[in-house]
Design a protein around this motif. Structure first.
Motif, mmCIF file in Angstrom:
data_model
loop_
_atom_site.group_PDB
_atom_site.id
_atom_site.type_symbol
_atom_site.label_atom_id
_atom_site.label_comp_id
_atom_site.label_asym_id
_atom_site.label_seq_id
_atom_site.Cartn_x
_atom_site.Cartn_y
_atom_site.Cartn_z
ATOM 1 N N CYS A 19 62.697 -7.178 31.634
ATOM 2 C CA CYS A 19 63.008 -7.158 30.393
ATOM 3 C C CYS A 19 63.757 -8.082 30.013
ATOM 4 C CB CYS A 19 64.078 -5.903 30.490
ATOM 5 S SG CYS A 19 64.977 -5.339 28.874
ATOM 6 N N GLY A 20 64.533 -8.992 31.022
ATOM 7 C CA GLY A 20 65.096 -10.257 30.242
ATOM 8 C C GLY A 20 64.161 -11.230 29.761
ATOM 9 N N ILE A 21 62.820 -11.348 30.467
ATOM 10 C CA ILE A 21 61.940 -12.356 29.821
ATOM 11 C C ILE A 21 61.371 -11.884 28.688
ATOM 12 C CG2 ILE A 21 59.812 -13.171 30.459
ATOM 13 C CD1 ILE A 21 60.413 -13.615 33.211
ATOM 14 N N THR A 22 60.857 -10.676 28.702
ATOM 15 C CA THR A 22 60.069 -10.190 27.513
ATOM 16 C C THR A 22 60.952 -10.113 26.339
ATOM 17 O OG1 THR A 22 60.305 -7.929 28.134
ATOM 18 C CG2 THR A 22 58.264 -8.960 28.834
ATOM 19 N N TYR A 300 57.569 1.260 40.671
ATOM 20 C CA TYR A 300 57.295 2.756 40.136
ATOM 21 C C TYR A 300 57.227 3.846 41.387
ATOM 22 C CZ TYR A 300 55.596 6.532 37.124
ATOM 23 O OH TYR A 300 55.458 7.853 36.351
ATOM 24 N N GLN A 301 56.427 3.167 42.366
ATOM 25 C CA GLN A 301 55.952 4.024 43.678
ATOM 26 C C GLN A 301 57.256 4.355 44.319
ATOM 27 O OE1 GLN A 301 52.720 5.167 43.740
ATOM 28 N NE2 GLN A 301 52.565 3.895 41.940
ATOM 29 N N ALA A 302 58.080 3.215 44.271
ATOM 30 C CA ALA A 302 59.293 3.530 45.107
ATOM 31 C C ALA A 302 60.049 4.570 44.544
ATOM 32 C CB ALA A 302 60.050 2.096 45.138
ATOM 33 N N ALA A 303 60.099 4.396 43.073
ATOM 34 C CA ALA A 303 60.941 5.416 42.509
ATOM 35 C C ALA A 303 60.434 6.939 42.792
ATOM 36 C CB ALA A 303 61.021 5.115 41.130
ATOM 37 N N ASN A 381 63.503 6.450 33.170
ATOM 38 C CA ASN A 381 63.810 5.262 32.530
ATOM 39 C C ASN A 381 62.981 4.274 32.946
ATOM 40 O OD1 ASN A 381 65.855 3.172 31.274
ATOM 41 N ND2 ASN A 381 65.668 2.477 33.513
ATOM 42 N N LEU A 382 62.501 4.034 34.254
ATOM 43 C CA LEU A 382 61.517 3.024 34.858
ATOM 44 C C LEU A 382 60.155 3.246 33.954
ATOM 45 C CD1 LEU A 382 60.924 0.435 36.292
ATOM 46 C CD2 LEU A 382 60.393 2.158 38.294
ATOM 47 N N ARG A 383 59.675 4.447 33.898
ATOM 48 C CA ARG A 383 58.375 4.657 33.254
ATOM 49 C C ARG A 383 58.270 3.927 31.849
ATOM 50 N NH1 ARG A 383 53.733 7.589 34.370
ATOM 51 N NH2 ARG A 383 52.711 8.139 32.561
ATOM 52 N N ALA A 384 59.501 4.445 31.173
ATOM 53 C CA ALA A 384 59.468 3.782 29.736
ATOM 54 C C ALA A 384 59.650 2.310 29.740
ATOM 55 C CB ALA A 384 60.831 4.496 29.014
ATOM 56 N N SER A 388 57.559 -0.714 27.760
ATOM 57 C CA SER A 388 57.907 -1.630 27.245
ATOM 58 C C SER A 388 57.520 -2.781 27.751
ATOM 59 C CB SER A 388 59.524 -1.633 26.981
ATOM 60 O OG SER A 388 60.037 -2.725 26.259
ATOM 61 N N ASP A 389 57.524 -3.384 28.933
ATOM 62 C CA ASP A 389 57.189 -4.583 29.618
ATOM 63 C C ASP A 389 55.619 -4.930 29.317
ATOM 64 O OD1 ASP A 389 59.730 -4.743 30.693
ATOM 65 O OD2 ASP A 389 58.955 -3.949 32.707
#
Length: 481
Positions: A19-22, A300-303, A381-384, A388-389
């Motif tokens: 997110c920081g980069i994009t 995402y798999q870890a989540a 949240n990670l899926r969203a 976005s990424d």
């Protein structure tokens, strides 16, 4: 059971990093280049992914390509090394939970010589018969092997399953950490390449400014130009010299950052062999990129694995209300002396039925419910964030590619304008103001080109990270580099 927080920490860091980069690129545009030595976006300057364990120094100047830098980072980067220890910790936690389901065996031989003070216990007589104040000394021997085995414990069974899922989550987090290392290495490497390109551009500008100054000085001496033209040319020359000094310093500092991320020995001399020429990129659709991301992103798999671990933890908490069945047995020899010992054994089965736990089970269930809800919210949240990424990386990739083409054309126009301005100045048609302005335009066009190429490369590696295949993505997106 308490879930390890390391997997969550890693995939949250992944989201922040991407997110920081994009976000930075989207807000500032491809021409907004971070200062040399600046922390990797999202790391706040203290992240282990911006540090490393130094390797052994190598004599001479070490050539480092982009792939070399990535390979070194995957061996020496501190963030990846710490993630590997998280796996060991999760594996240890699993064995700890599994221990409750496995048989426990122990040997406990004992030889006792004892004398008991019965008067201390208040026994002075029995039925009017006085008892001696002490009994003994006497001795006895006992040597047994005991075995304890849980036959059924639903709480321990689910706690072990939860620990197994936590171990899988740690494995996924380690894979995700490798992607983060690739992203971090690519970021600092490309920034160093851009800084090196600025040195070459600044050097060319100094040479152009020097030629203009010499030309202006000759014309001032000949009386064909006013003295102010020479002063302007001198100011322009010194300005370009200052920029060259700053560019060299920026590059030297950025090389230190590269060395820290990839784990080079302190003081190790090296050179960057990839100069990152611009290459057209074969596009990928948003839907295809998202499909790959949800299937491949390790965070995402870890989540999702964390959710399964939380579900098993809740089942373990509820099982605190359930009975448990255990088996205990021991066998050995015992007697008043080793020489007179005879076989002895004891076998028993124990059914433990919880009647009242003081609300501890209810408290465990409430905590497990909270952890499960948090895990689900983090996954959503990670899926969203992945969506976005991916979209941001594709947008930055397209815009930076367009800017590269425009900047390349602008360089040709600016250099042609500078050539005409110098000719006009030589002919006495104009003064140095026009020439200096043309030089500024040339310098600006080169800076725009360097910045857009850097942003394009960063967008590529950000896309490789966003779709969850950074290691292979670098090879695919940077062919020939």
């Amino acid at each position: 059971m308490r879930l390890s927080c390391s997997p969550r920490r890693l995939f949250l860091f992944a989201a922040v990093l991407s997110c920081g980069i994009t976000t930075s690129m989207a807000q500032n545009g491809p021409t907004a280049i971070p200062s040399p030595g600046q922390a990797i976006p999202g790391t706040q300057g203290t992240s282990p992914f911006s540090s490393s364990v130094p390797a052994v120094p190598v004599p001479g100047v070490l050539p480092i390509s982009l792939q070399d830098a990535i390979d070194r980072g995957l061996k020496q980067n501190l963030g990846l090394l710490l993630s590997n220890t998280d796996i060991s910790s999760a594996r240890g936690q699993r064995w700890e939970e599994l221990s409750a389901l496995l048989p426990h065996a122990a040997a406990a031989p004992s030889l006792v010589d004892s004398e008991i003070n019965v008067a201390q216990l208040g026994l002075t007589s029995v039925g009017g018969i006085k008892i001696p104040p002490s009994v003994g000394p006497f001795s006895y021997f006992d040597a047994r092997v005991s075995v304890t085995q849980s036959l059924f414990d639903w709480k321990s069974i689910n706690a072990t399953r939860a620990a197994s899922q936590s171990l899988k989550s740690a494995d996924y987090s380690y894979k995700d950490a490798r992607d983060l290392v690739v992203l971090a290495v690519g970021y600092v490497y490309f920034q160093a390449i851009a800084d090196e390109a600025r040195i070459e551009t600044a050097q060319a500008q100094v040479e152009t400014a020097q030629a203009l100054y010499d030309q202006a000085t000759d014309q001032v001496t000949a009386g064909t130009s006013p003295a102010i033209d020479g002063l302007r040319a001198n100011v322009e020359l010194q300005t370009r010299q200052q920029q060259l000094i700053q560019a060299k310093n920026d590059f030297a500092i950025q090389k230190l950052t590269v060395a820290r991320v990839i784990g080079l020995a302190p003081g190790q001399e090296f050179e960057l062999t990839d100069k990152s020429p611009y290459q057209p990129f074969d596009g990928i659709t948003v839907d295809e990129a998202l499909k790959r991301a949800y299937a491949s992103r390790s965070d995402y798999q870890a989540a999702m694995t964390d959710i399964r671990a939380a579900e098993f933890s809740r089942k373990a908490a509820v099982a605190g209300y359930f009975p448990a069945l255990a088996f205990n047995a021991d066998y050995g020899t015992g007697g008043s002396h080793i020489s007179t010992a005879t076989p002895v054994f004891d076998v028993r089965g124990t059914l433990t039925i919880p009647l009242f736990q003081g609300g501890s089970v209810h408290g465990d269930i409430l905590q497990a419910d909270a952890r499960l809800e948090q895990s689900q919210e983090r996954l959503d949240n990670l899926r969203a964030q992945i969506d976005s990424d991916v979209r941001a990386a594709l947008l930055n990739l397209q815009s930076s590619a367009d800017l590269v083409n425009v900047a390349r054309s602008n360089i040709d126009l600016a250099e042609a304008t500078l050539a005409q301005s110098r000719d006009r100045f030589s002919a006495g048609v104009t003064d140095t103001v026009e020439v200096v302005q043309s030089q500024e335009a040339v310098a600006s066009s080169h800076e725009q080109y360097i910045s857009s190429v850097y942003s394009n490369n960063l967008a590529r590696i950000a896309l490789a990270r966003a779709v969850g295949d950074a290691e292979e993505g670098v090879k695919e997106y940077f062919k020939g580099q």
